[in-house]
Design an enzyme around this catalytic site. Structure first.
Site, short mmCIF file in Angstrom:
data_model
loop_
_atom_site.label_atom_id
_atom_site.label_comp_id
_atom_site.label_asym_id
_atom_site.label_seq_id
_atom_site.Cartn_x
_atom_site.Cartn_y
_atom_site.Cartn_z
N LYS A 106 0.81 -0.99 -0.03
CA LYS A 106 0.03 -0.28 -0.08
C LYS A 106 0.93 1.33 -0.02
CE LYS A 106 -4.47 0.95 0.52
NZ LYS A 106 -5.71 -0.07 0.34
N GLY A 238 -21.04 7.42 2.12
CA GLY A 238 -19.81 7.46 1.19
C GLY A 238 -20.26 7.56 -0.14
N GLY A 240 -18.21 8.29 -3.01
CA GLY A 240 -17.09 8.26 -3.93
C GLY A 240 -17.26 7.11 -4.90
N TYR A 244 -20.96 5.14 -4.63
CA TYR A 244 -21.89 5.44 -5.74
C TYR A 244 -22.32 4.33 -6.62
CZ TYR A 244 -23.73 7.18 -9.99
OH TYR A 244 -24.33 7.13 -11.28
N1 GLU Z 1 -7.49 0.31 -3.36
C1 GLU Z 1 -8.08 -0.93 -3.54
C2 GLU Z 1 -8.08 -1.93 -2.30
O1 GLU Z 1 -7.86 -1.28 -1.45
C3 GLU Z 1 -7.72 -1.50 -4.84
C4 GLU Z 1 -6.30 -1.88 -4.80
C5 GLU Z 1 -5.77 -2.63 -6.16
O2 GLU Z 1 -6.54 -2.62 -7.02
O3 GLU Z 1 -4.43 -2.91 -6.55
O4 GLU Z 1 -8.60 -2.75 -2.59
#
Ligand code: GLU
Length: 429
Positions: A106, A238, A240, A244
């Site tokens: 992340k 939410g 977003g 949505y």
């Molecule tokens: N941000 C999204 C999640 O928390 C997608 C992560 C991704 O596609 O790599 O799962």
């Protein structure tokens, strides 16, 4: 203790508990908990007035037993290192739950992107890409969007990455615009995946039996077991990308969306809301509040409504010790990452069916995987095909967790962690 630390502690505690139940040795538990790399950097960005500002940024590469690190990048003023590490840890679990050949990672920047101009946002995104360019790649670490980041931001990052590395690979980032190798259906994927999981759950005839107290309290209404979803009421926090599309697709599938909200507040209409019309309204006014024929409510009130399904689809820790006792929903679909604190989860787990984030919102990373596969093979599918594959994959993930939760009489969250850890450990050499 800040919210990031709390989130990290609770993710690590659950991994530890699950690993101990599975009788794993201490060294394996350490490998499941400790991140493989934590990259921390200062991003120097030129503002429109000519001054330079410094923002803190991170990329945490948590575990790569199952494959390249995978996970989004968030821009948020409250982002701290521990939060990014917690989210990277949860990505390791999520990718394993979803059955993907990925580990977890992340990224994050402590910034409020809403007060940046478009060109400042572009410079920040390019600077971030510069910082991570040397340790990402299609078979190493594949970033994607997360809170407050989107395909445009990913496009800037790809452009910068290509300038630095001279590599034009459509599989280094996912969540790209379709015009540069993104996948059809990626934008809607988290919401769509959440809906598939909810429908799969509602189709379970033994839904009542997994909620021991429901027989006496009537917590689960028999109408939930009917194959028509028409009378099932839903509140979504939410509005977003995730909230949505979930609301829109659930509405189109026949569910009754009675409440919606954005960061400024919410609206309620017991007769039901059309999310597409509410979005048109929000585009004009900047918020869902004051929408016609509905009552303005706060985000806190939305969570406490008497609805069948509550969908927190914004940020973490919104259901805590403070409001857990006021929750009236029968099912909580965790579309945000970590919307329930540990205390809230412990309080609610016997009364409410909680579909955990690592399963409920795994549609996003699942279609990221489909995007990556398409990029690697240089052949792109139609939207129907992508959606069909998403459905097959996420329902398969749900079934494995459901099975375990029924046979071992444990919560879906505990079962998800067990399924994931078994898969990760089986790949550890
Ligand atoms: N941000 C999204 C999640 O928390 C997608 C992560 C991704 O596609 O790599 O799962």
């Amino acid at each position: 203790m800040n919210a990031g630390q709390k989130m990290l502690e609770s993710a690590q505690a659950l991994i530890k508990k699950t690993a101990q139940n599975l009788k794993l040795d201490e060294e394996k538990i350490k490998r499941l908990i400790e991140p493989e790399y934590i990259h921390e950097f200062a991003l120097e960005v030129q503002m429109d007035d000519g001054q330079k500002k410094v923002f803190k940024g991170w990329r945490v590469q948590h575990n790569s037993a199952l494959g390249p690190y995978k996970g989004g990048i968030r821009f948020h003023p409250e982002t701290v290192r521990d939060e990014v590490q917690a989210l990277a840890t949860l990505m390791t679990i999520k990718c394993a739950v979803a059955g993907l050949p990925y580990g977890g990672g992340k990224g994050g920047v402590a910034v409020d992107p809403k007060i940046l101009s478009k060109s400042e946002l572009e410079r920040l995104s390019r600077e971030y890409a510069k910082k991570i360019a040397n340790f990402i790649g299609e078979d190493i670490d594949v970033p994607a969007p997360d809170v407050n980041t989107n395909p445009q931001i990913i496009a800037w990052m790809i452009d910068e990455y290509q300038k630095i590395k001279g590599i034009k690979s459509p599989a280094t980032f996912t969540g790209k615009p379709v015009s540069i190798g993104g996948s059809l259906g990626r934008n809607e994927a988290t919401g769509r995946g959440g809906l598939f999981v909810l429908q799969a759950l509602l189709e379970k005839r033994d839904l009542v039996s997994c909620l021991p107290q429901s027989k006496e309290t009537g917590a689960i209404d028999v109408k939930l077991l009917s194959s028509s979803f028409q009378n099932i009421t839903i509140a979504v926090q939410g509005f977003g990308n995730v909230g949505y599309y979930f609301a829109k697709l659930a509405y189109e599938a026949g569910f009754k969306i009675v409440a919606l909200s954005d960061s400024r507040g919410g609206i309620y209409n017991e007769k039901g809301l059309d999310p597409i019309k509410v979005m048109e309204f929000k585009k004009k006014t900047g918020t869902v509040q004051d929408y016609k024929n509905s009552k303005n409510i706060t985000n806190e009130e939305l969570l406490e409504l008497k609805v069948d399904v509550l969908v927190p689809a914004a940020l973490e820790n919104v259901i805590s010790q403070k409001n857990a006792k006021n929750i009236q929903a029968k099912i909580i679909l965790e579309l945000a990452n970590g919307p329930l604190t540990d205390e809230a989860f412990e309080f609610l787990k016997e009364k409410v069916i909680i579909i955990p984030d690592v399963l409920a919102n795994s549609g996003g990373v699942t279609v990221s995987y489909l995007e990556w596969v398409q990029g690697k093979q240089g052949y792109w599918w139609g939207e129907k095909e992508v959606n069909q594959k998403l459905k097959e994959m996420i329902v398969r993930a749900f079934e494995a967790i459901w099975e375990k939760s029924i046979t071992k009489k444990m919560s879906l969250k505990q079962a998800a962690f067990e399924v994931a850890i078994e898969r990760i450990v089986s790949a550890m050499v």
